[in-house]
Scaffold this active site. Structure first.
Site, short mmCIF file in Angstrom:
data_model
loop_
_atom_site.label_atom_id
_atom_site.label_comp_id
_atom_site.label_asym_id
_atom_site.label_seq_id
_atom_site.Cartn_x
_atom_site.Cartn_y
_atom_site.Cartn_z
N HIS A 80 106.07 -41.55 -12.98
CA HIS A 80 106.00 -42.77 -12.91
C HIS A 80 105.94 -43.52 -14.22
O HIS A 80 105.59 -42.75 -15.23
CB HIS A 80 104.81 -43.62 -12.14
CG HIS A 80 103.59 -43.08 -12.45
ND1 HIS A 80 103.09 -43.73 -13.40
CD2 HIS A 80 102.88 -42.53 -11.91
CE1 HIS A 80 101.88 -43.32 -13.56
NE2 HIS A 80 101.56 -42.54 -12.59
N CYS B 216 99.23 -37.45 -12.62
CA CYS B 216 100.73 -37.70 -12.43
C CYS B 216 101.44 -37.63 -13.90
O CYS B 216 100.70 -37.29 -14.76
CB CYS B 216 100.94 -39.41 -12.08
SG CYS B 216 100.17 -39.83 -10.41
#
Length: 390
Positions: free
Chosen positions: A317, A335
């Site tokens: 992301h 992430c």
């Protein structure tokens, strides 16, 4: 109760649950004494193994002829669907290929070689418990070359081999693959079909789950069939190098985009997973809260261009707050973070089902089989061994 043309009904025995007379009826109406147009008409008996209004489900329908030869048997349910079947070599027995489903009314019509016919009716007992399932990917979708067929069941499946026998996968290019059973991240039973190697671009895949009338065991009966189909899109893979802090999009064997990134902080629970993941969904802008993944109150952010890789919360992301580390250090909470512009470009080009091949030592281990679609981390023999039919 059986309805017979013309009227004749012989008493049932312990071995024959339903017995009806089959009488020739061509060329005119038969008389009560079995004569047709003044001549004797042949009279033959048939037996149907299921009868009444609470017949046992999960058994094939068997029609047996006492004399003569069966020419045709038609078994139709209350919705008009037929059970196909085969006649034995001696032409005295017809057996349906599929089993009678629970809570279903059936009409049986049999014809013999002499032109006689008879009808019988029965209804199976309703299921005390019904099992259902959820299919992925969605019907008529186009997916990446790492996307497996995945089935999650509402209730436990004890009879795994029996269920697996009724899951028919066909492909446009005879792709080799196998089913593999596991416990889903949700705790439910799950079975996936994975090719031996990544799908080839352009492959068309169809699943016919012919489960109506199949007993899953402790989880109850299936009372319908399921079908789905999808196509495989562009041949592309995302390669993530945790140690080099780079993400590359490779299409048809060529690198078409390479961007700096920062992954999970090594040495603890904030580290990223390594292995072959599959893009599960493109979720856009979502609220990410650390408490949902067991990291306390470390963060609570609205995050753009979110691409889910695992059920445990690993995404790729946009992470503009971490810009100082892009390309030189892994300092996220697990992430794969990129700049807004790079994340947007990757988000627009990837497809659900694309593989993310994550390598490097800065990881906390390999993604688990059921943490999203982790089957590509198993060798082909290991995956095939998870089939209930091996």
């Amino acid at each position: 109760m059986h309805r017979i043309r013309p009227r004749t009904l012989l008493a049932p025995t312990a071995a024959v649950l339903a017995l009806a007379a089959l009488t020739a009826c061509s060329g005119g109406a038969a008389t009560d004494d079995g004569k047709e147009g003044g001549q004797d008409a042949p009279r033959t008996r048939i037996a149907v193994n299921l009868s009444g209004d609470r017949a046992r489900a999960g058994e094939p329908v068997v029609v047996t002829l006492a004399e003569g030869e069966l020419r045709q048997v038609t078994v139709t349910d209350s919705r008009g669907a037929r059970l196909d079947g085969t006649v034995s070599a001696d032409k005295k027995r017809w057996t349906s290929g599929r089993k009678a489903a629970p809570g279903t009314a059936y009409a049986v019509e049999a014809r013999d070689a002499a032109g006689g016919s008879a009808r019988a009716e029965f209804t199976t007992a309703a299921a005390e418990k019904v099992n259902k399932l959820t299919l992925a990917p969605g019907k008529n979708t186009t997916v990446g070359m790492g996307q497996p067929l995945s089935i999650v069941f509402d209730h436990p499946v004890k009879n795994k081999a029996e269920v697996e026998k009724h899951l028919k996968v066909t492909t446009s290019n005879r792709t080799e693959g196998s089913w593999g059973w596991m416990t889903d991240w949700s705790g439910k039973d799950r079975v996936d079909w994975r090719p031996k190697e990544y799908w080839k671009s352009g492959t068309k895949v169809t699943l016919n789950a012919e489960l109506n009338g199949v007993d899953s065991g402790a989880g109850g009966w299936f009372v319908r069939d399921y079908t789905t189909g999808f196509s495989v899109g562009t041949s592309q893979v995302v390669k993530v190098d945790l140690d080099a802090h780079r993400l590359s999009l490779v299409r048809d064997g060529q690198v078409v985009r390479e961007v700096p990134m920062s992954a999970g902080t090594p040495g603890g629970e904030k580290a990223s997973w390594r292995g072959k993941a599959v893009l599960m969904s493109k979720e856009g802008t979502i609220n990410m809260r650390s408490e949902t993944v067991g990291l306390g109150d470390a963060y609570d952010k609205m995050v753009d261009y979110s691409m889910r890789l695992t059920w445990s919360g690993m995404y790729a992301h946009a992470a503009p707050w971490n810009a100082a580390h892009f390309g030189n250090a892994n300092r996220s909470s697990g992430c794969i973070g990129m700049s807004d512009g790079d994340a947007r470009s990757v988000y627009e080009e990837v497809r659900v089902g694309d593989p993310f091949e994550i390598t490097g030592s800065d990881a906390k281990g390999t993604q688990a089989l059921n943490n999203g679609y982790g089957e590509w981390n198993l060798s082909w023999p290991e995956w095939r061994a998870r089939s209930a039919l091996r």
